[in-house]
Design a protein around this motif. Sequence first.
Motif, PDB file in Angstrom:
ATOM      1  N   ILE A 290      -2.566   4.641   9.521  1.00  0.00           N
ATOM      2  CA  ILE A 290      -2.819   3.210  10.226  1.00  0.00           C
ATOM      3  C   ILE A 290      -1.964   2.466   9.970  1.00  0.00           C
ATOM      4  O   ILE A 290      -0.809   1.716  10.570  1.00  0.00           O
ATOM      5  N   GLU A 291      -1.786   2.247   8.693  1.00  0.00           N
ATOM      6  CA  GLU A 291      -0.501   1.480   8.322  1.00  0.00           C
ATOM      7  C   GLU A 291       0.925   1.639   8.763  1.00  0.00           C
ATOM      8  O   GLU A 291       2.152   0.719   8.757  1.00  0.00           O
ATOM      9  N   ARG A 292       1.149   3.037   8.174  1.00  0.00           N
ATOM     10  CA  ARG A 292       2.242   4.090   9.002  1.00  0.00           C
ATOM     11  C   ARG A 292       2.483   3.265  10.392  1.00  0.00           C
ATOM     12  O   ARG A 292       3.673   3.532  10.122  1.00  0.00           O
ATOM     13  N   PHE A 293       1.892   3.394  10.636  1.00  0.00           N
ATOM     14  CA  PHE A 293       1.750   3.309  12.265  1.00  0.00           C
ATOM     15  C   PHE A 293       2.471   2.043  12.804  1.00  0.00           C
ATOM     16  O   PHE A 293       3.309   1.755  13.382  1.00  0.00           O
ATOM     17  N   ALA A 294       1.794   0.684  12.132  1.00  0.00           N
ATOM     18  CA  ALA A 294       1.879  -0.555  11.881  1.00  0.00           C
ATOM     19  C   ALA A 294       2.832  -0.635  11.488  1.00  0.00           C
ATOM     20  O   ALA A 294       4.542  -1.722  12.117  1.00  0.00           O
ATOM     21  N   ILE A 295       4.049  -0.482  10.249  1.00  0.00           N
ATOM     22  CA  ILE A 295       5.230  -0.670  10.069  1.00  0.00           C
ATOM     23  C   ILE A 295       6.184   0.521  11.221  1.00  0.00           C
ATOM     24  O   ILE A 295       6.865  -0.582  11.219  1.00  0.00           O
ATOM     25  N   ALA A 296       6.137   1.031  11.415  1.00  0.00           N
ATOM     26  CA  ALA A 296       6.721   1.952  12.507  1.00  0.00           C
ATOM     27  C   ALA A 296       6.930   1.762  13.471  1.00  0.00           C
ATOM     28  O   ALA A 296       8.192   0.885  14.604  1.00  0.00           O
ATOM     29  N   ALA A 297       6.282   0.842  14.514  1.00  0.00           N
ATOM     30  CA  ALA A 297       5.902  -0.087  15.319  1.00  0.00           C
ATOM     31  C   ALA A 297       6.376  -1.682  15.143  1.00  0.00           C
ATOM     32  O   ALA A 297       7.408  -1.776  16.129  1.00  0.00           O
ATOM     33  N   HIS A 298       6.813  -1.666  14.040  1.00  0.00           N
ATOM     34  CA  HIS A 298       7.153  -3.707  13.863  1.00  0.00           C
ATOM     35  C   HIS A 298       8.178  -2.938  13.463  1.00  0.00           C
ATOM     36  O   HIS A 298       9.548  -3.524  13.440  1.00  0.00           O
ATOM     37  N   PHE A 299       8.786  -1.377  13.005  1.00  0.00           N
ATOM     38  CA  PHE A 299      10.028  -1.481  12.280  1.00  0.00           C
ATOM     39  C   PHE A 299      10.903  -1.841  14.258  1.00  0.00           C
ATOM     40  O   PHE A 299      12.376  -2.213  14.330  1.00  0.00           O
ATOM     41  N   LEU A 300      10.003  -1.084  14.672  1.00  0.00           N
ATOM     42  CA  LEU A 300      11.352  -0.572  15.497  1.00  0.00           C
ATOM     43  C   LEU A 300      11.409  -1.961  16.856  1.00  0.00           C
ATOM     44  O   LEU A 300      12.193  -2.103  17.120  1.00  0.00           O
ATOM     45  N   GLU A 301      10.582  -2.977  16.671  1.00  0.00           N
ATOM     46  CA  GLU A 301      10.888  -4.368  17.737  1.00  0.00           C
ATOM     47  C   GLU A 301      10.864  -4.761  16.404  1.00  0.00           C
ATOM     48  O   GLU A 301      12.347  -5.594  17.231  1.00  0.00           O
ATOM     49  N   GLY A 302      11.433  -4.475  15.569  1.00  0.00           N
ATOM     50  CA  GLY A 302      12.659  -5.342  14.179  1.00  0.00           C
ATOM     51  C   GLY A 302      14.551  -5.171  15.128  1.00  0.00           C
ATOM     52  O   GLY A 302      15.113  -5.736  15.165  1.00  0.00           O
ATOM     53  N   VAL A 303      14.100  -3.161  15.560  1.00  0.00           N
ATOM     54  CA  VAL A 303      15.643  -3.041  15.564  1.00  0.00           C
ATOM     55  C   VAL A 303      16.003  -3.786  17.105  1.00  0.00           C
ATOM     56  O   VAL A 303      17.278  -3.907  17.303  1.00  0.00           O
ATOM     57  N   ILE A 304      14.501  -3.774  18.295  1.00  0.00           N
ATOM     58  CA  ILE A 304      14.750  -4.571  19.503  1.00  0.00           C
ATOM     59  C   ILE A 304      15.182  -6.245  19.257  1.00  0.00           C
ATOM     60  O   ILE A 304      15.762  -6.765  19.935  1.00  0.00           O
TER      61      ILE A 304
ATOM     62  N   LEU B 170       0.730  -1.237  -0.083  1.00  0.00           N
ATOM     63  CA  LEU B 170       0.344   0.385  -0.318  1.00  0.00           C
ATOM     64  C   LEU B 170       1.013   1.122  -0.039  1.00  0.00           C
ATOM     65  O   LEU B 170       0.330   2.306  -1.041  1.00  0.00           O
ATOM     66  N   GLU B 171       1.967   0.919   0.781  1.00  0.00           N
ATOM     67  CA  GLU B 171       2.310   2.530   0.857  1.00  0.00           C
ATOM     68  C   GLU B 171       3.589   2.583  -0.799  1.00  0.00           C
ATOM     69  O   GLU B 171       3.554   3.523  -0.695  1.00  0.00           O
ATOM     70  N   LEU B 172       3.734   1.495  -0.622  1.00  0.00           N
ATOM     71  CA  LEU B 172       4.793   1.592  -2.761  1.00  0.00           C
ATOM     72  C   LEU B 172       3.795   2.392  -3.505  1.00  0.00           C
ATOM     73  O   LEU B 172       3.952   2.987  -4.512  1.00  0.00           O
ATOM     74  N   TRP B 173       2.400   1.727  -3.503  1.00  0.00           N
ATOM     75  CA  TRP B 173       1.763   2.324  -4.186  1.00  0.00           C
ATOM     76  C   TRP B 173       1.208   3.462  -4.178  1.00  0.00           C
ATOM     77  O   TRP B 173       0.599   4.223  -5.224  1.00  0.00           O
ATOM     78  N   ASN B 174       1.105   3.856  -2.774  1.00  0.00           N
ATOM     79  CA  ASN B 174       1.351   5.891  -2.502  1.00  0.00           C
ATOM     80  C   ASN B 174       1.789   6.166  -2.947  1.00  0.00           C
ATOM     81  O   ASN B 174       2.241   7.134  -3.270  1.00  0.00           O
ATOM     82  N   LEU B 175       3.065   5.749  -2.678  1.00  0.00           N
ATOM     83  CA  LEU B 175       4.731   6.609  -3.355  1.00  0.00           C
ATOM     84  C   LEU B 175       4.616   6.548  -4.879  1.00  0.00           C
ATOM     85  O   LEU B 175       5.064   7.374  -5.375  1.00  0.00           O
ATOM     86  N   SER B 176       4.139   5.447  -5.890  1.00  0.00           N
ATOM     87  CA  SER B 176       4.352   5.522  -7.178  1.00  0.00           C
ATOM     88  C   SER B 176       3.233   6.552  -7.764  1.00  0.00           C
ATOM     89  O   SER B 176       3.292   7.113  -8.574  1.00  0.00           O
ATOM     90  N   ALA B 177       1.446   6.479  -6.738  1.00  0.00           N
ATOM     91  CA  ALA B 177       1.144   7.339  -7.438  1.00  0.00           C
ATOM     92  C   ALA B 177       1.830   9.053  -6.803  1.00  0.00           C
ATOM     93  O   ALA B 177       1.312  10.032  -7.755  1.00  0.00           O
ATOM     94  N   LEU B 178       2.521   9.055  -5.696  1.00  0.00           N
ATOM     95  CA  LEU B 178       3.196  10.836  -5.585  1.00  0.00           C
ATOM     96  C   LEU B 178       3.914  11.158  -7.034  1.00  0.00           C
ATOM     97  O   LEU B 178       3.758  11.980  -7.372  1.00  0.00           O
ATOM     98  N   ILE B 179       4.627  10.158  -7.323  1.00  0.00           N
ATOM     99  CA  ILE B 179       6.012  10.269  -8.706  1.00  0.00           C
ATOM    100  C   ILE B 179       4.623  10.833  -9.841  1.00  0.00           C
ATOM    101  O   ILE B 179       5.916  11.366 -11.055  1.00  0.00           O
TER     102      ILE B 179
END
Length: 99
Positions: free
Chosen positions: A49-63, A25-34
């Motif tokens: 919502i998806e940005r929050f989820a990706i950020a939370a999962h990214f933080l968990e991945g870093v931990i 979904l984020e790639l689709w949004n980026l493609s639409a912006l470009i």
Amino acid sequence: MSTKQKLFLLVKVISTVLIASAIILELWNLSALITNNKIPGSLNIIFWIERFAIAAHFLEGVIATIYANSRNKMPLQYGVYTFFVGTIGLLELFSQEDK
């Protein structure tokens, strides 16, 4: 297989599908912006919502990446795994006994 293991497996599958969908979904949004295409405004809440989820999962991945080595796991591999499965990955990492 216990009920807890079945529940963890279900959450891992659902989480992986949802995080992969959020990335798409984020790639689709980026493609639409470009390409100067418009995305319906009704999807804005979904994007937040998806940005929050990706950020939370990214933080968990870093931990997980930071602590994986102390648990005899490959840091990068376990960090990516935890990014996709979320909190369950951290619970699995920290529930293992030290060897």
